[in-house]
Design an enzyme around this catalytic site. Structure first.
Site, PDB file in Angstrom:
ATOM      1  CB  THR A  60      41.493  78.943  61.869  1.00 57.34           C
ATOM      2  OG1 THR A  60      40.166  79.211  62.322  1.00 57.34           O
ATOM      3  CG2 THR A  60      42.495  79.552  62.826  1.00 57.34           C
ATOM      4  CG  ASN A 104      35.617  74.825  59.017  1.00 56.74           C
ATOM      5  OD1 ASN A 104      35.431  74.668  57.811  1.00 56.74           O
ATOM      6  ND2 ASN A 104      36.119  73.883  59.782  1.00 56.74           N
ATOM      7  CD  GLU A 153      41.013  77.975  50.263  1.00 55.38           C
ATOM      8  OE1 GLU A 153      41.892  78.110  51.136  1.00 55.38           O
ATOM      9  OE2 GLU A 153      39.877  77.543  50.518  1.00 55.38           O
TER      10      GLU A 153
END
Length: 196
Positions: free
Chosen positions: A10, A12, A88
């Site tokens: 997820t 962080n 990403e």
């Protein structure tokens, strides 16, 4: 034998930090890496991969229309490259993940992808879904919910801090826009289940 890796979590959880650390480890041993990130993610600066703890590195960028096999092949033609690392990775298209698989198989270069598994609605990103299907090895990078349980979901919040359940799947943001939660607290935040 080269492999395709997917490190997912997820928000962080430290995925970018792990990518930068892995790249640093290669450099310490005199080996080059090829870093890639999405062209529209400029939170750390243009053509940069950055982590919340303040470290960053220059990276090449890709658009969703780019052929990643061709980009990797062109980089390898310039000189030795021990590993390709993509931040990403959830924002890649299905076709781009297949291009990575071809690069691993045909160019014999390891590729390590780092990204989110699901979006704020609890749905797989296309890049993540294809990586889950094709990756040779997967690793969950763990982070925790405010209750102390493992966070597996993420909510998008508005300016008032309220969970948003509709909107574009891709919206760049950080701690100001996203909160990692366990499934139970995600369900509470979005009203038990996402709208369909």
């Amino acid at each position: 034998m080269a492999k395709l890796y997917f490190n997912y979590s997820t928000m962080n959880a430290g995925k970018s930090t792990l990518l930068l650390q892995a790249s640093h480890n290669y450099f310490e041993r005199g080996m080059q890496t090829y870093l890639l990130t999405a062209n529209f993610d400029d939170r750390a600066g243009e053509a940069q991969i950055g982590s919340r703890i303040g470290i960053s590195a220059a990276a090449d960028t890709y658009r969703q229309s780019d052929d990643l096999f061709a980009k990797i092949e062109a980089r390898l033609a310039k000189g030795p490259c021990a590993c390709v690392m993509i931040d990403e990775a959830q924002w890649m298209t299905r076709d781009q993940v297949w291009q990575l698989a071809r690069a691993v198989d045909d160019l014999d270069v390891p590729i390590m992808c780092y990204g989110l598994r699901v979006d704020f609605r609890g749905e797989l990103f296309p890049g993540s879904a294809t990586l889950l299907a094709l990756a040779d090895e997967m690793r969950e990078v763990r982070t925790i919910c405010h209750c102390g349980k493992k966070a597996t979901m993420v909510i998008r919040v508005n300016e008032a801090g309220e969970a948003v359940t509709e909107g574009a799947q891709i919206e760049v943001g950080g701690n100001d826009r996203y909160v990692s939660l366990c499934r139970r607290h995600w369900r509470e935040a979005v009203g038990d289940c996402p709208s369909t």
